[in-house]
Scaffold this motif. Structure first.
Motif, PDB file in Angstrom:
ATOM      1  N   ASP A   1      -1.908   0.114  -4.505  1.00 14.40           N
ATOM      2  CA  ASP A   1      -0.529  -0.104  -4.103  1.00 14.40           C
ATOM      3  C   ASP A   1       0.231   1.219  -4.234  1.00 14.40           C
ATOM      4  O   ASP A   1      -0.349   2.228  -4.657  1.00 14.40           O
ATOM      5  N   PRO A   2       1.512   1.275  -3.859  1.00 12.08           N
ATOM      6  CA  PRO A   2       2.252   2.550  -3.914  1.00 12.08           C
ATOM      7  C   PRO A   2       2.361   3.151  -5.316  1.00 12.08           C
ATOM      8  O   PRO A   2       2.703   4.327  -5.456  1.00 12.08           O
ATOM      9  N   PHE A   3       2.052   2.350  -6.359  1.00 14.22           N
ATOM     10  CA  PHE A   3       2.154   2.843  -7.727  1.00 14.22           C
ATOM     11  C   PHE A   3       0.788   3.157  -8.335  1.00 14.22           C
ATOM     12  O   PHE A   3       0.678   3.393  -9.536  1.00 14.22           O
ATOM     13  N   GLY A   4      -0.265   3.176  -7.479  1.00 18.98           N
ATOM     14  CA  GLY A   4      -1.591   3.537  -7.944  1.00 18.98           C
ATOM     15  C   GLY A   4      -2.394   2.394  -8.505  1.00 18.98           C
ATOM     16  O   GLY A   4      -3.518   2.598  -8.996  1.00 18.98           O
ATOM     17  N   GLU A   5      -1.867   1.173  -8.448  1.00 19.94           N
ATOM     18  CA  GLU A   5      -2.595   0.016  -8.955  1.00 19.94           C
ATOM     19  C   GLU A   5      -3.735  -0.331  -7.992  1.00 19.94           C
ATOM     20  O   GLU A   5      -3.522  -0.500  -6.786  1.00 19.94           O
ATOM     21  N   LEU A   6      -4.958  -0.431  -8.515  1.00 17.93           N
ATOM     22  CA  LEU A   6      -6.115  -0.722  -7.688  1.00 17.93           C
ATOM     23  C   LEU A   6      -6.030  -2.133  -7.120  1.00 17.93           C
ATOM     24  O   LEU A   6      -5.803  -3.108  -7.851  1.00 17.93           O
ATOM     25  N   LYS A   7      -6.239  -2.245  -5.793  1.00 21.45           N
ATOM     26  CA  LYS A   7      -6.223  -3.538  -5.120  1.00 21.45           C
ATOM     27  C   LYS A   7      -7.588  -3.930  -4.567  1.00 21.45           C
ATOM     28  O   LYS A   7      -7.912  -5.114  -4.487  1.00 21.45           O
ATOM     29  N   ALA A   8      -8.395  -2.937  -4.146  1.00 17.75           N
ATOM     30  CA  ALA A   8      -9.697  -3.257  -3.555  1.00 17.75           C
ATOM     31  C   ALA A   8     -10.593  -2.040  -3.591  1.00 17.75           C
ATOM     32  O   ALA A   8     -10.115  -0.893  -3.581  1.00 17.75           O
ATOM     33  N   ARG A   9     -11.885  -2.299  -3.647  1.00 22.15           N
ATOM     34  CA  ARG A   9     -12.895  -1.244  -3.565  1.00 22.15           C
ATOM     35  C   ARG A   9     -13.893  -1.659  -2.492  1.00 22.15           C
ATOM     36  O   ARG A   9     -14.326  -2.811  -2.451  1.00 22.15           O
ATOM     37  N   VAL A  10     -14.292  -0.726  -1.616  1.00 21.21           N
ATOM     38  CA  VAL A  10     -15.211  -1.041  -0.523  1.00 21.21           C
ATOM     39  C   VAL A  10     -16.436  -0.144  -0.634  1.00 21.21           C
ATOM     40  O   VAL A  10     -16.319   1.087  -0.737  1.00 21.21           O
ATOM     41  N   THR A  11     -17.625  -0.756  -0.588  1.00 17.27           N
ATOM     42  CA  THR A  11     -18.884  -0.030  -0.698  1.00 17.27           C
ATOM     43  C   THR A  11     -19.658  -0.115   0.608  1.00 17.27           C
ATOM     44  O   THR A  11     -19.402  -0.974   1.458  1.00 17.27           O
ATOM     45  N   ALA A  12     -20.623   0.775   0.766  1.00 10.74           N
ATOM     46  CA  ALA A  12     -21.420   0.841   1.997  1.00 10.74           C
ATOM     47  C   ALA A  12     -22.383  -0.336   2.077  1.00 10.74           C
ATOM     48  O   ALA A  12     -23.036  -0.685   1.081  1.00 10.74           O
ATOM     49  N   ASN A  13     -22.463  -0.918   3.263  1.00 17.31           N
ATOM     50  CA  ASN A  13     -23.424  -2.001   3.493  1.00 17.31           C
ATOM     51  C   ASN A  13     -24.838  -1.466   3.674  1.00 17.31           C
ATOM     52  O   ASN A  13     -25.814  -2.133   3.334  1.00 17.31           O
ATOM     53  N   ASN A  14     -24.935  -0.265   4.253  1.00 19.02           N
ATOM     54  CA  ASN A  14     -26.234   0.343   4.545  1.00 19.02           C
ATOM     55  C   ASN A  14     -26.160   1.835   4.260  1.00 19.02           C
ATOM     56  O   ASN A  14     -25.079   2.425   4.175  1.00 19.02           O
ATOM     57  N   SER A  15     -27.313   2.450   4.143  1.00 18.91           N
ATOM     58  CA  SER A  15     -27.351   3.904   3.974  1.00 18.91           C
ATOM     59  C   SER A  15     -27.034   4.583   5.297  1.00 18.91           C
ATOM     60  O   SER A  15     -27.222   4.005   6.373  1.00 18.91           O
ATOM     61  N   GLY A  16     -26.547   5.821   5.219  1.00 25.53           N
ATOM     62  CA  GLY A  16     -26.213   6.548   6.435  1.00 25.53           C
ATOM     63  C   GLY A  16     -25.408   7.793   6.155  1.00 25.53           C
ATOM     64  O   GLY A  16     -25.493   8.373   5.065  1.00 25.53           O
ATOM     65  N   VAL A  17     -24.619   8.215   7.143  1.00 20.58           N
ATOM     66  CA  VAL A  17     -23.797   9.420   7.066  1.00 20.58           C
ATOM     67  C   VAL A  17     -22.333   9.016   7.214  1.00 20.58           C
ATOM     68  O   VAL A  17     -21.973   8.267   8.127  1.00 20.58           O
ATOM     69  N   PHE A  18     -21.491   9.509   6.291  1.00 21.40           N
ATOM     70  CA  PHE A  18     -20.058   9.231   6.364  1.00 21.40           C
ATOM     71  C   PHE A  18     -19.498  10.010   7.554  1.00 21.40           C
ATOM     72  O   PHE A  18     -19.421  11.229   7.527  1.00 21.40           O
ATOM     73  N   TRP A  19     -19.108   9.287   8.609  1.00 24.40           N
ATOM     74  CA  TRP A  19     -18.975   9.872   9.944  1.00 24.40           C
ATOM     75  C   TRP A  19     -17.531  10.098  10.377  1.00 24.40           C
ATOM     76  O   TRP A  19     -17.208  11.118  10.968  1.00 24.40           O
ATOM     77  N   ARG A  20     -16.668   9.132  10.099  1.00 23.11           N
ATOM     78  CA  ARG A  20     -15.319   9.175  10.651  1.00 23.11           C
ATOM     79  C   ARG A  20     -14.364   8.392   9.756  1.00 23.11           C
ATOM     80  O   ARG A  20     -14.750   7.389   9.163  1.00 23.11           O
ATOM     81  N   THR A  21     -13.099   8.865   9.669  1.00 23.19           N
ATOM     82  CA  THR A  21     -12.089   8.134   8.906  1.00 23.19           C
ATOM     83  C   THR A  21     -10.758   8.143   9.646  1.00 23.19           C
ATOM     84  O   THR A  21     -10.516   8.994  10.507  1.00 23.19           O
ATOM     85  N   ARG A  22      -9.902   7.209   9.273  1.00 25.76           N
ATOM     86  CA  ARG A  22      -8.528   7.260   9.737  1.00 25.76           C
ATOM     87  C   ARG A  22      -7.850   8.495   9.154  1.00 25.76           C
ATOM     88  O   ARG A  22      -8.273   9.033   8.135  1.00 25.76           O
ATOM     89  N   ARG A  23      -6.786   8.946   9.779  1.00 25.19           N
ATOM     90  CA  ARG A  23      -6.089  10.137   9.296  1.00 25.19           C
ATOM     91  C   ARG A  23      -4.991   9.793   8.291  1.00 25.19           C
ATOM     92  O   ARG A  23      -4.840  10.475   7.274  1.00 25.19           O
ATOM     93  N   LEU A  24      -4.235   8.762   8.565  1.00 18.96           N
ATOM     94  CA  LEU A  24      -3.120   8.406   7.695  1.00 18.96           C
ATOM     95  C   LEU A  24      -3.591   7.500   6.556  1.00 18.96           C
ATOM     96  O   LEU A  24      -4.487   6.674   6.739  1.00 18.96           O
ATOM     97  N   PRO A  25      -3.006   7.621   5.371  1.00 21.46           N
ATOM     98  CA  PRO A  25      -3.498   6.856   4.222  1.00 21.46           C
ATOM     99  C   PRO A  25      -3.042   5.408   4.191  1.00 21.46           C
ATOM    100  O   PRO A  25      -3.694   4.579   3.551  1.00 21.46           O
ATOM    101  N   GLN A  26      -1.945   5.061   4.844  1.00 18.88           N
ATOM    102  CA  GLN A  26      -1.437   3.698   4.746  1.00 18.88           C
ATOM    103  C   GLN A  26      -2.187   2.771   5.694  1.00 18.88           C
ATOM    104  O   GLN A  26      -2.464   3.123   6.830  1.00 18.88           O
ATOM    105  N   VAL A  27      -2.541   1.571   5.196  1.00 14.39           N
ATOM    106  CA  VAL A  27      -3.280   0.596   6.001  1.00 14.39           C
ATOM    107  C   VAL A  27      -2.730  -0.800   5.768  1.00 14.39           C
ATOM    108  O   VAL A  27      -2.244  -1.119   4.680  1.00 14.39           O
ATOM    109  N   ALA A  28      -2.844  -1.619   6.796  1.00 10.23           N
ATOM    110  CA  ALA A  28      -2.578  -3.047   6.680  1.00 10.23           C
ATOM    111  C   ALA A  28      -3.903  -3.788   6.517  1.00 10.23           C
ATOM    112  O   ALA A  28      -4.980  -3.229   6.757  1.00 10.23           O
ATOM    113  N   THR A  29      -3.832  -5.024   6.126  1.00 12.49           N
ATOM    114  CA  THR A  29      -5.038  -5.832   5.984  1.00 12.49           C
ATOM    115  C   THR A  29      -5.815  -5.865   7.301  1.00 12.49           C
ATOM    116  O   THR A  29      -5.255  -6.126   8.361  1.00 12.49           O
TER     117      THR A  29
END
Length: 318
Positions: A276-304
């Motif tokens: 959240d905006p105060f640094g409180e952890l809300k979720a952690r996401v792990t890789a489903n499969n092995s591979g190469v970290f390829w692409r990410t969104r640019r902006l840090p804010q996300v909706a569900t």
């Protein structure tokens, strides 16, 4: 004499001009910047285009650096270039053509009597199919992405091996070997018997000099390896992914990435956290499969459910 639009060059000469593709809303002619570099010696033809998507500018940077370095008196064969394809989107720095709200790289092979995008696609496809090799320069829009080359014809296509070899020759280090959506030039070109690749030169707002240089190096690798220029490219082994795992956010908040672009990840490795905006952890996401970290969104804010990142999967080297 070789022509493209109003550009016309005799052997050993170069010329620039415009390729007419229709009219704007005020009735003035819409024409794309184009160039002909006609080599002093007979040989194959290479077609190169950039800015099929109007906010993907690294390809324009590549064209603006490659063309001045080409000496037609030392060139074998011909290079045809359309420097800006998506004219209307380029003018307003948008991804899609605002005249018909179309993504240009879904409009090939085009239609001479169709929408604005279909007419542009038809004109540039006509130029592209005069060639023996096609380079369609892209980037990962404005998101963050590694430099890679896409082979989009599908692994069962009769020209797959030729397209894969062209991708290896370009030599960005990474290749996505996955059949693309209909309407992509990198799918339509092979259907006409022409090896075609879609270099995705990073991802940024504006342009990125590191990715542009990777594109310049890639174009010259192709020019040398395919006999347009003296020398050879000596292609190095490439890391190939045959698919993608895409990850959305399970919660709204701020993204904190735990993997870097190009990093190898294993199944179960932490990819990102949401706070959240105060640094409180809300979720952690792990890789489903092995591979190469390829692409990410640019902006840090996300909706569900909003896109966060992609991992290239089914990875090998070739």
């Amino acid at each position: 004499m070789t022509t493209l639009g109003t550009a016309s060059a005799a052997p050993g000469e170069m010329d620039t001009g415009r390729l007419e593709v229709g009219e704007a809303r005020d009735g003035t002619t819409v024409a794309l910047p184009c160039a002909v570099i006609n080599g002093a010696f007979d040989g194959q033809t290479l077609y190169m285009q950039a800015a099929s998507d109007g906010d993907e500018l690294n390809g324009v940077g590549v064209v603006s650096r490659v063309v001045p370095q080409l000496d037609p008196t030392e060139l074998t064969g011909t290079v045809l270039v359309v420097g800006i394809v998506n004219y209307h989107a380029f003018q307003v720095a948008e991804h899609r053509n605002p005249i018909d709200d179309t993504k240009m790289n879904r409009a090939y092979p085009g239609d001479d009597n169709g929408t604005s995008s279909e007419r542009i696609a038809a004109a540039t496809f006509d130029a592209a199919t005069r060639a023996d090799v096609i380079l369609d320069l892209h980037q990962g829009s404005t998101s963050r992405m590694i430099d890679e080359v896409r082979v989009r014809c599908g692994r069962r296509h009769r020209l797959h091996d030729e397209c894969l070899q062209l991708a290896k020759t370009f030599g960005c280090g990474y290749v996505l070997d996955q059949k693309g959506p209909e309407g992509q030039l990198a799918r339509a070109g092979p259907d006409e018997g022409i090896p075609t690749i879609d270099p995705e030169l990073g991802g940024c707002v504006g342009w990125d000099e590191v990715s542009i240089q990777a594109g310049v190096d890639g174009v010259f690798n192709v020019l040398r390896e395919y006999g347009f220029l003296s020398g050879s490219a000596s292609p190095e082994r490439q890391t190939r992914a045959k698919g993608f795992d895409q990850y959305g956010s399970p919660a709204g908040g701020l993204v904190r990435f735990e993997a870097d672009l190009g990093e190898r990840v294993g199944a179960g490795d932490l990819l990102f956290e949401i706070t959240d905006p105060f640094g409180e952890l809300k979720a952690r996401v792990t890789a489903n499969n092995s591979g190469v970290f390829w692409r990410t969104r640019r902006l840090p804010q996300v909706a569900t459910g909003e896109y966060v990142c992609s991992v290239g999967t089914n990875v090998d080297t070739y």
